[in-house]
Each structure stands twice: as structure tokens, then as C-alpha cells.
Design a protein around this motif. Sequence first.
Motif, PDB file in Angstrom:
ATOM      1  N   GLY A  12       0.828  -1.208   0.000  1.00  0.00           N
ATOM      2  CA  GLY A  12       0.000   0.000   0.000  1.00  0.00           C
ATOM      3  C   GLY A  12       0.862   1.258   0.000  1.00  0.00           C
ATOM      4  N   SER A  13       0.361   2.316   0.640  1.00  0.00           N
ATOM      5  CA  SER A  13       1.016   3.621   0.483  1.00  0.00           C
ATOM      6  C   SER A  13       2.396   3.713   1.151  1.00  0.00           C
ATOM      7  CB  SER A  13       0.098   4.737   0.961  1.00  0.00           C
ATOM      8  OG  SER A  13      -0.336   4.471   2.253  1.00  0.00           O
ATOM      9  N   THR A  14       2.770   2.741   1.997  1.00  0.00           N
ATOM     10  CA  THR A  14       4.129   2.768   2.551  1.00  0.00           C
ATOM     11  C   THR A  14       5.160   2.577   1.435  1.00  0.00           C
ATOM     12  OG1 THR A  14       3.399   1.925   4.683  1.00  0.00           O
ATOM     13  CG2 THR A  14       5.715   1.555   4.147  1.00  0.00           C
ATOM     14  N   CYS A  58       0.088   8.171   7.238  1.00  0.00           N
ATOM     15  CA  CYS A  58      -0.826   7.160   6.676  1.00  0.00           C
ATOM     16  C   CYS A  58      -0.608   5.814   7.374  1.00  0.00           C
ATOM     17  CB  CYS A  58      -0.676   7.034   5.164  1.00  0.00           C
ATOM     18  SG  CYS A  58       0.882   6.338   4.607  1.00  0.00           S
ATOM     19  N   ASP A  59      -1.589   4.913   7.241  1.00  0.00           N
ATOM     20  CA  ASP A  59      -1.496   3.633   7.955  1.00  0.00           C
ATOM     21  C   ASP A  59      -0.391   2.749   7.365  1.00  0.00           C
ATOM     22  OD1 ASP A  59      -2.585   2.838   5.555  1.00  0.00           O
ATOM     23  OD2 ASP A  59      -4.264   1.736   6.398  1.00  0.00           O
ATOM     24  N   VAL A  60      -0.037   1.692   8.110  1.00  0.00           N
ATOM     25  CA  VAL A  60       0.939   0.726   7.578  1.00  0.00           C
ATOM     26  C   VAL A  60       0.168  -0.547   7.233  1.00  0.00           C
ATOM     27  CG1 VAL A  60       3.111  -0.499   7.957  1.00  0.00           C
ATOM     28  CG2 VAL A  60       2.698   1.647   9.166  1.00  0.00           C
ATOM     29  N   ASP A  61       0.048  -0.819   5.940  1.00  0.00           N
ATOM     30  CA  ASP A  61      -0.598  -2.054   5.490  1.00  0.00           C
ATOM     31  C   ASP A  61       0.475  -3.129   5.430  1.00  0.00           C
ATOM     32  OD1 ASP A  61      -3.243  -0.824   4.767  1.00  0.00           O
ATOM     33  OD2 ASP A  61      -1.941   0.333   3.456  1.00  0.00           O
ATOM     34  N   MET A  62       0.190  -4.284   6.048  1.00  0.00           N
ATOM     35  CA  MET A  62       1.201  -5.345   6.103  1.00  0.00           C
ATOM     36  C   MET A  62       0.642  -6.656   5.561  1.00  0.00           C
ATOM     37  SD  MET A  62       2.243  -4.892  10.054  1.00  0.00           S
ATOM     38  CE  MET A  62       2.969  -3.412  10.715  1.00  0.00           C
TER      39      MET A  62
HETATM   40 MG    MG Z   1      -2.903   2.236   3.466  1.00  0.00          MG
END
Ligand code: MG
Length: 559
Positions: A210-212, A221-225
Motif C-alpha cells: 500500500g502507500s508505505t 498514513c497507515d501501515v498495510d502489512m
Molecule cells: Mg494504506
Amino acid sequence: CRLFYLGLEPQTQRRLASTISAIKAQTGNKTARAAKEDKTFQAIQEERREQAERSVLISCPPRFSEKKFLDYLSKHGTINKHFFYSSYGAYAVVEFSSKESIASLKENTNIPAVEHEAAVPFKSRLLSLKWPGSQSNNQPVPNFQEQSPPSIGDITQLLSEKDSVDEQLQCLTGALQLTEENISLRFLVCSLLGDIAGAYFPECIIRPFGSTVNSFGKLGCDVDMILDLDGIYATSQKKGSGLSLEYQVKRGASERAVTQSILSVIGKCVDQFGPGCVGVQKILQARCPLVRFSHQPSGFQCDLTANNRVAMKSSELLFLYGQLDPRVRHLVFSVRCWARVHNITSSIPGAWITNFTLTVMVVFFLQQRNPPILPTLDQLKDLAGPSDKCVIEGNDCTIVSDLSKITLQKNTDTLEKLLQEFFEFYGNFPFNKASINIRKGKEQTKPETTALYIQNPFETTLNVSKNVNATQLERFVKLCQESAWLLQKREILNRSSSQSAESVLPWGFAALLLPSVTSGTGVKSRRKRKLEPASSRIKNLLDSLKIKGGETVAKKGST
Ligand code: MG
Ligand code: CTP
């Protein structure tokens, strides 16, 4: 700058000064970014992951000697890089040149004795530094790296000082994008989580997506893992050596059921033993099951998924588009910022447009320019070599990984022109009958009656924007129409007409962020209040340009 600061509160001046120095510091980051440009997406991710495995996260006292700190840690090995930041307390990220240093450091740490409670005896790489005398007020404070985005008020002022809309959009990207340090911290948090999941699956890797990693991430922004159990990047199935390891694997009713049970146990483990992990929620019934939690020492909101390889491939695709032309990232950051300020997007899940949807819409728009600025997904597939071949659950996810194979057409449109045309394009798009398809780079007939249909790039039977309802789409379209109209106004586009004796007033893109444009469209009032007529909102905006810049900005909140 001095003219710009005049008439501002000292607190605002200090905040602005810190934003400006953060942006200057990020100019230095561009060198690191450029150096990575010739590497493939996969090589960049692997390099960052490997660095994170040699890193530790240390909670520090508020005041301490940086030199003493580094001298102490250097006893365990050579330090490659380090930085400090403040979240719920002061923290340091320290990257050693070898993994042995981590083992040596851990050997010298103790599980703390907690009064009236008992500690889980897990020696993680999240350490706490305390030594006698370290709290002394005479100690200098180290330089803490900023991990949050500047407030919208600060951004508006910063942009108003620029000389052209193009400069404004470039400056916006610089102010909002993830810094190298923030990306390192994100990879480190994934690596720390990997240590916990490793208790069940020793060979697993937790990778950010994702955006990371897609180059469109904004600070905060969040951390999608993804919990990677079977080697996302394994190029081919391992050939048998004649000897096979026989064992009885457990089976579930479906892939989904297996994913749910794996995430359920990992979620429990994170909740009970994960240092700094709080507010763990298992959201296992979602289309893509996940475990959501906050990682307190980094301040990150994390979403852990499993068996989600296609999402990693779409992150690679967006990254590739972002690298092809600098205008792509500038336009995506601007549109995302504009949408967030006007509550077109939200941090709460719901029927609104998401950042991912917006990014795909920008890509599609850029494929439609004459000549096109971005190639279609089918063209990227045609350029792929044999090692790029990738099929996930029956979906052909093949795209070229070597950027040098892509030849772009010459398009010299300015960002100002593109921004204006973006708003005109979507202000007039036939959403009722057409769908957006970046694989073909063409509008297609909508296969179903949902308000907004954007074909998922790789899972072609799915709609990326299935959640968006007609009301939210209508708000987006109206705002596009207004913004397109505003960008034709001389008062908006002309910086000199926005000058006053004391300061520069919001103009150009900054004027599009003014709240008066969307009065009555806040999240709370969405259902109850109808949109004010466009003409009165635009009148408000033009009036607000006549108000002193400082006063206008002071009314704004942070994104
Ligand atoms: Mg995200
Ligand atoms: N994704 C997807 N289809 C969707 C939503 C998300 O394939 N309908 C994938 C995309 O690869 C996306 C990733 O999941 O990048 C993470 O989703 P999300 O966190 O919603 O988007 P981000 O791109 O990470 O943007 P943000 O900065 O808002 O987190």
C-alpha cells in the motif's frame, strides 16, 4: 519569508519555520530517492527489509547525550545509521551494520522486574534506555525527526508563497511525502512484528504494501502489512532434490478459512505478547480478513493481512507509475490533499472515495492525455520479460519490472494545466454509463449499476470503488466542477492580486484548499445538509481572499 511571517502569532511562526526546515531536509532525501531509481521495486523492498532486520527501536529519556548514547551502542558493533523522533516519548532507530550486534545488545539487556505485575519474558528489539543521570536537564536534546504531516494551515501558507501553481504542487509533495526515516521506521515495525509471528511460522516475513511502498504515502498514513508465508518473491517453485520432507499438513475448508485461522492466532499473539501493540482488533469477516492494531512506539495504525499477494502487485504497479514521470506523484499528492481537506476522503471506512481509488483515477486521467503521459497496463505487460511473469490465483499480474524498457511519449503539459484538466475531466465524466479501466486505458461500458465502477487492475472481475455510493460520487463531481471553474478565475490564479501589505494571501492551489468552498459539507453534516449553491460558495471563497491571509488560515484545522 520575512514578509510572509509578518502578522503571524509567534507559535505559528515557529511551526512554519519547523515545516520549512523539514521540507529542506527532505530535499536531501531526494538524493537517496534518485539513487534508488534504477533498482526494481522488489530490490528496493528487499534492501529496506534487510536494513530493518539489523535495526533496533530504543525508547530514550527526554534528555540525554547523543554522543554517550552512540558510544554505548557502538560497543556492540558499527552503527550504519540512526535517527531520533518523538511519539509517545522519545525514540531512536539504530541500524547496525551486522545482525550480530543485535544479539550482543540483547545479551546485555534484562527483562524488567515490574512491581505487582509480571512481565512476559520476550526479548524483542524494542528496547528501553535508562542510565543513571540521563534525565539531567543539562543534557542537550537531540534533533528529533518530524513524523507527522504539517497542518493544512501551514501548508496553505507555504504554498501561497510560491511563484507558480507548478511550484505549489511540487512543494506540496515535498511537505507531505514519507521521509526516508519514516519509511525505515515502517519497515522496522514490520520486522518487529515478524519476530512475533515467527514464533508460529519461523520462516515468515511481514512486508509492508500500500502507500508505505507505492510512492504515494503521506506522513501519518497507515501501515498495510502482509504476512508472507510462502515467499511472495520466490521466482519459481523449488525443484525437488529427490528427497522430500514428508509431514501431515493441517487443512482448512478454503483458502479464506486458513487465512482467517492464521490471522486469528497471530492476532492473539500480537495482543498478548507484542511489545507496544495496543487496541488489537481481529476483523476476520472482511473481504480481505485483517488484524488491526496501533503500534504505540511508532504511532502507526497497522493493518495486518495474509494471503494478499495481488495487493502487493498493485503496490508495485502504482510505484512504477509514480517513477515514470514526476508529474504523476505531484498530481496524486495534490488531488489526495484536496479530497481530504474537503472530506471527499475520510480516515473512517464508509461509502466515500478512498485514496487508492483516487490514485487509479489520476493514472487513468494521465493515460487519456494527448499524447498519453502514462502507458496502459496492457502495454506494461507486453514489455515484461520472462522473469516478470506472475500469475496469482489465476490472475495474470505480469508487468515489466525494468523501467528502462518503457518509452514515454513527449508530453510537456504543465502541472497547472493537468490539474485544471483533471477537474474538468471528472467534472464531466459519464459515470452513469462508463467504467474506468487502466488496463486498456479506455472507458468501458459499466458491467453493473454501482455508482462508480473502476476495474481492479489485476483482479479484473472486481470493482475497486464498490463501496462508493451515488451521494459521495455526486459530491466529488460537484467539487471537481467548482475547482475547474475556480482555476479559470484570474483572482485565483494570479499571485500578485493576492498580495497585501503584510502577507501573501492563499492563491492558486492553496485557494482550492480554503474551507469556504465546501462550507456545509463536513463529515457530520453530510447527511443532514444539502450542498450550498455553487455560486454562493464561490462568492464566499472570493470574499475570503480579501480577508487577511493569517485570519483565513487560522480558521482551518489539521488534516
Ligand atoms: Mg494504506
Ligand atoms: N486495495 C485494493 N483494492 C481496494 C482497496 C485497497 O487492491 N479496493 C489495495 C491497494 O493495493 C492499496 C492497498 O490495498 O494500495 C492498501 O489499501 P489502503 O490502505 O486503503 O490504501 P493506500 O493505497 O495504502 O492509501 P492510504 O494512504 O489511504 O492508506
